[in-house]
Design a protein around this motif. Structure first.
Motif, PDB file in Angstrom:
ATOM      1  N   CYS A 156      -3.386   4.735   1.530  1.00 18.64           N
ATOM      2  CA  CYS A 156      -3.883   4.604   2.907  1.00 18.64           C
ATOM      3  C   CYS A 156      -3.266   5.634   3.846  1.00 18.64           C
ATOM      4  CB  CYS A 156      -3.574   3.211   3.460  1.00 18.64           C
ATOM      5  SG  CYS A 156      -4.240   1.850   2.486  1.00 18.64           S
ATOM      6  N   ASP A 171      -9.229   3.315  -2.832  1.00 11.94           N
ATOM      7  CA  ASP A 171      -8.919   2.388  -3.921  1.00 11.94           C
ATOM      8  C   ASP A 171      -9.310   2.934  -5.295  1.00 11.94           C
ATOM      9  OD1 ASP A 171      -7.777   0.379  -2.352  1.00 11.94           O
ATOM     10  OD2 ASP A 171      -9.734  -0.438  -1.820  1.00 11.94           O
ATOM     11  N   THR A 185       1.310   4.521   1.766  1.00 13.07           N
ATOM     12  CA  THR A 185       0.848   5.073   3.043  1.00 13.07           C
ATOM     13  C   THR A 185       1.425   6.462   3.273  1.00 13.07           C
ATOM     14  OG1 THR A 185       2.653   3.909   4.178  1.00 13.07           O
ATOM     15  CG2 THR A 185       0.509   2.819   4.108  1.00 13.07           C
ATOM     16  N   GLY A 223      -5.077   1.587  -3.196  1.00 14.10           N
ATOM     17  CA  GLY A 223      -4.220   1.302  -2.051  1.00 14.10           C
ATOM     18  C   GLY A 223      -3.535   2.506  -1.458  1.00 14.10           C
ATOM     19  N   TYR A 258       0.840  -1.197   0.000  1.00  8.81           N
ATOM     20  CA  TYR A 258       0.000   0.000   0.000  1.00  8.81           C
ATOM     21  C   TYR A 258       0.875   1.247   0.000  1.00  8.81           C
ATOM     22  CZ  TYR A 258      -4.009  -2.920   1.321  1.00  8.81           C
ATOM     23  OH  TYR A 258      -5.009  -3.868   1.345  1.00  8.81           O
ATOM     24  N   CYS A 288      -8.291   3.721   3.517  1.00  6.35           N
ATOM     25  CA  CYS A 288      -7.611   3.568   2.226  1.00  6.35           C
ATOM     26  C   CYS A 288      -8.538   3.911   1.059  1.00  6.35           C
ATOM     27  CB  CYS A 288      -7.126   2.132   2.051  1.00  6.35           C
ATOM     28  SG  CYS A 288      -6.086   1.514   3.393  1.00  6.35           S
TER      29      CYS A 288
END
Length: 252
Positions: free
Chosen positions: A182, A198, A52, A180, A50, A196
């Protein structure tokens, strides 16, 4: 020597009896109104697979004027910024949720507590009078849910408490384009809530209650109680709107 042996046996006998009560007991004596003070969220390692980054919030800081600010980080971190604009921010946005959580925990029953948080007329429902109970409960629109798995477990009552505090916030959370993408929304006692995006474009939610309901789709449905231990939970809930919420163990 004899007295030490007796004390050891006494302790061994009492320990398993105390274990099931630990999570609820921990919150019977809640922290003072500055509930988030001192919770310094650490730098996170991210989530494998992911992207982040920090959460960005359009956060309401004054219920009387509707003033909002742009802040970054978890709810524990943005509190510091909010207090600069309104010294009573805790009283308006955190204390009501803390009191609701306290009253719920006084039920002293996991089953009753779960029912309280998931009932249509729960006190923690959205305050909007323009939405019916069914509309409020459909805010998240669950598409799928994964319990446990790669997500390390946390204490159930801590996850529920962190989720409850999101219900008191007013404003609009934002995430950059996914999939992804997040950001960590909340983290204390090594218990984190992530949101998150998407979708392949930026996303702004219409309220923090969306993340709150998403976390609830993990906290209670994914909970279980190991024999002789406290109730645990972790997992990921996917919205039909192209975003998801993760509850897992983290560093904080």
């Amino acid at each position: 020597m004899k007295s030490a042996a007796i004390l050891a046996l006494f302790t061994l006998f009492l320990t398993p009896l105390a274990l099931p009560w630990e999570p609820i007991y921990h919150h019977f004596y809640p922290l003072p109104p500055g509930i988030l003070e001192g919770y310094k969220t650490t730098e996170f390692d991210g989530i494998e697979g992911y992207n982040t980054t920090e959460i960005e919030w359009d956060l309401e800081v004054d219920p009387h004027t509707g003033k909002t600010i742009v802040a970054r980080g978890t709810v524990e971190q943005i509190r510091e910024e909010a207090l600069k604009h309104n010294s009573d921010w805790d009283a308006h946005y955190i204390e009501p949720a803390r009191q609701k959580m306290k009253r719920a925990l006084e039920m002293n029953s996991y089953e009753e507590l779960e029912a309280h948080f998931r009932s249509a007329d729960s006190e923690l429902e959205s305050d909007s009078e323009s939405e019916s109970h069914l509309e409020k409960r459909a805010i998240f629109n669950l598409a799928a849910r994964d319990c446990g798995g790669r997500w390390k477990e946390v204490n159930w009552d801590t996850a529920l408490r962190n989720t409850a505090y999101l219900s008191g916030l007013k404003g609009y959370p934002k995430r950059g384009a996914g999939p992804g993408n997040c950001g960590r929304v909340s983290c204390s006692y090594n218990t984190a809530i992530w949101w998150c995006n998407d979708e392949p474009f930026d996303k702004t939610l219409m309220g923090y209650d969306r993340i709150y309901y998403g976390a609830l789709e993990v906290v209670s449905p994914c909970s279980h109680k190991p024999f002789g231990g406290s109730r645990k939970t972790s997992g990921q809930a996917f919205s039909t709107g192209g975003w998801n919420v993760i509850v897992r163990k983290d560093k904080c």
